[in-house]
Design a protein around this motif. Sequence first.
Motif, mmCIF file in Angstrom:
data_model
loop_
_atom_site.group_PDB
_atom_site.id
_atom_site.type_symbol
_atom_site.label_atom_id
_atom_site.label_comp_id
_atom_site.label_asym_id
_atom_site.label_seq_id
_atom_site.Cartn_x
_atom_site.Cartn_y
_atom_site.Cartn_z
ATOM 1 N N ALA A 16 0.889 -1.172 -0.092
ATOM 2 C CA ALA A 16 -0.023 -0.052 0.032
ATOM 3 C C ALA A 16 0.862 1.274 0.039
ATOM 4 O O ALA A 16 1.957 1.348 0.500
ATOM 5 C CB ALA A 16 -0.909 0.009 1.248
ATOM 6 N N ALA B 294 -5.159 3.808 -0.550
ATOM 7 C CA ALA B 294 -5.141 3.875 0.907
ATOM 8 C C ALA B 294 -6.629 3.584 1.279
ATOM 9 O O ALA B 294 -6.860 2.523 2.245
ATOM 10 C CB ALA B 294 -5.145 5.079 1.705
ATOM 11 N N GLU B 295 -7.738 4.116 0.819
ATOM 12 C CA GLU B 295 -8.837 3.862 1.165
ATOM 13 C C GLU B 295 -9.502 2.253 0.696
ATOM 14 O O GLU B 295 -10.120 1.625 1.505
ATOM 15 C CB GLU B 295 -9.806 4.847 0.536
ATOM 16 C CG GLU B 295 -11.465 4.560 0.766
ATOM 17 C CD GLU B 295 -11.722 4.615 2.379
ATOM 18 O OE1 GLU B 295 -12.701 3.888 2.670
ATOM 19 O OE2 GLU B 295 -11.170 5.086 3.053
ATOM 20 N N THR C 158 -7.415 -0.119 0.293
ATOM 21 C CA THR C 158 -6.913 -1.004 1.463
ATOM 22 C C THR C 158 -7.540 -1.020 2.726
ATOM 23 O O THR C 158 -7.662 -2.088 3.446
ATOM 24 C CB THR C 158 -5.355 -0.503 1.557
ATOM 25 O OG1 THR C 158 -4.514 -0.409 0.444
ATOM 26 C CG2 THR C 158 -4.614 -1.392 2.701
ATOM 27 N N ALA C 159 -7.841 0.124 3.277
ATOM 28 C CA ALA C 159 -8.614 0.290 4.248
ATOM 29 C C ALA C 159 -10.110 -0.552 4.453
ATOM 30 O O ALA C 159 -10.445 -1.430 5.355
ATOM 31 C CB ALA C 159 -9.048 1.536 4.866
ATOM 32 N N CYS D 197 1.297 7.133 6.303
ATOM 33 C CA CYS D 197 0.278 6.290 5.653
ATOM 34 C C CYS D 197 -0.318 5.215 6.270
ATOM 35 O O CYS D 197 -1.399 4.792 6.293
ATOM 36 C CB CYS D 197 0.971 5.970 4.207
ATOM 37 S SG CYS D 197 0.057 5.028 3.140
ATOM 38 N N TYR E 147 -2.702 6.270 8.878
ATOM 39 C CA TYR E 147 -3.769 6.688 8.131
ATOM 40 C C TYR E 147 -4.903 5.622 7.831
ATOM 41 O O TYR E 147 -5.912 5.638 8.065
ATOM 42 C CB TYR E 147 -3.611 7.698 6.895
ATOM 43 C CG TYR E 147 -4.849 7.858 6.385
ATOM 44 C CD1 TYR E 147 -5.681 8.876 6.839
ATOM 45 C CD2 TYR E 147 -5.103 7.482 4.879
ATOM 46 C CE1 TYR E 147 -6.766 9.245 5.963
ATOM 47 C CE2 TYR E 147 -6.153 7.816 4.272
ATOM 48 C CZ TYR E 147 -7.148 8.832 4.847
ATOM 49 O OH TYR E 147 -8.156 9.161 4.205
ATOM 50 N N ILE E 148 -4.119 4.528 7.392
ATOM 51 C CA ILE E 148 -5.056 3.469 6.718
ATOM 52 C C ILE E 148 -5.553 2.763 8.012
ATOM 53 O O ILE E 148 -6.454 2.503 8.109
ATOM 54 C CB ILE E 148 -4.208 2.412 6.046
ATOM 55 C CG1 ILE E 148 -3.552 3.178 4.661
ATOM 56 C CG2 ILE E 148 -4.878 0.927 5.683
ATOM 57 C CD1 ILE E 148 -2.686 2.191 3.845
ATOM 58 N N ARG F 281 -8.501 4.576 9.206
ATOM 59 C CA ARG F 281 -9.522 4.595 8.395
ATOM 60 C C ARG F 281 -10.244 3.387 8.367
ATOM 61 O O ARG F 281 -11.413 3.316 8.197
ATOM 62 C CB ARG F 281 -9.239 4.771 6.840
ATOM 63 C CG ARG F 281 -8.614 6.321 6.542
ATOM 64 C CD ARG F 281 -9.910 7.239 6.432
ATOM 65 N NE ARG F 281 -10.574 6.779 5.601
ATOM 66 C CZ ARG F 281 -11.986 7.416 5.052
ATOM 67 N NH1 ARG F 281 -12.026 8.636 5.915
ATOM 68 N NH2 ARG F 281 -12.520 7.278 4.007
ATOM 69 N N ASP G 166 -5.984 8.198 -2.856
ATOM 70 C CA ASP G 166 -7.107 7.191 -3.276
ATOM 71 C C ASP G 166 -7.365 7.627 -4.822
ATOM 72 O O ASP G 166 -8.209 7.511 -5.353
ATOM 73 C CB ASP G 166 -8.313 7.636 -2.750
ATOM 74 C CG ASP G 166 -8.257 7.520 -1.007
ATOM 75 O OD1 ASP G 166 -7.640 6.515 -0.612
ATOM 76 O OD2 ASP G 166 -8.912 8.138 -0.289
ATOM 77 N N ALA H 90 -7.072 -2.375 -4.116
ATOM 78 C CA ALA H 90 -6.208 -2.525 -3.316
ATOM 79 C C ALA H 90 -5.118 -3.600 -3.748
ATOM 80 O O ALA H 90 -5.443 -4.035 -5.003
ATOM 81 C CB ALA H 90 -6.848 -3.410 -1.887
#
Length: 233
Positions: A114, A119-120, A122-123, A151, A154-155, A158, A202, A207
């Motif tokens: 990632a 990021a989004e 992956t989350a 990062c 953050y993930i 999220r 994003d 992902a």
Amino acid sequence: MNPRFLGIADLVETPSVAVVVDVMRAFTVAAWAFAQGAERIVLAESLDEALALKARHPQWVAIKDGPPAPGFDTVNSPGMLRSMDLGGRTVVQKTTAGTVGALAVKEASLVLCAGFVVAEATARLLRTRASDSVTFVVTGEDGRAEEDLACAQYIARRVTEAETDAAEFLRRAGESRAAAELVEGVRQGVHPDDVALCLDLDRFPFAMVAASEASLMVLRPYAMPPLTDEASF
């Protein structure tokens, strides 16, 4: 979810779920490769292995860190890769930190690679997996790379807090040592847009999942379903 943030050298046991983060630039490059049509990315153990794979499969596209070198098709730069047509191609990637981190956790039941650009997605994939423990591998600077840690954090946030603001995390990444080295030309094989592309939150809706295939560690995109129809991985 109970996240752990570890450097590659701190991995004393195989995690169940691992998210390997390399913002600047391995997994930003990987995401761009998929966006440009690549079918899969083989994560090479060494430059010699990458060259050997390229020699056996001349149609594959070989990527490395640093300046251009004989046998390699391009360098680890999203700015340079975004102009390449990789439709249906296999990419071989060897970098200083990102590919090393992914190979270090290859025995995990789920390995995600990632950066901010995915990021989004992956989350969301972690959310559907609903794992109690997730290990984030901070690949740069022996686990201290601010852009990778920002990062990863953050993930992780999220996954449980959908309204998390990315601004502070992106600021930390933009002020990191890696970003400065890219801007100042300390690193070779750099495009002027690389930092901006690495911080393009994003950019892509997929992902990236790595798994063993015929003795190779292979990264593939994993398209997330619409938000109204998420399913378990």
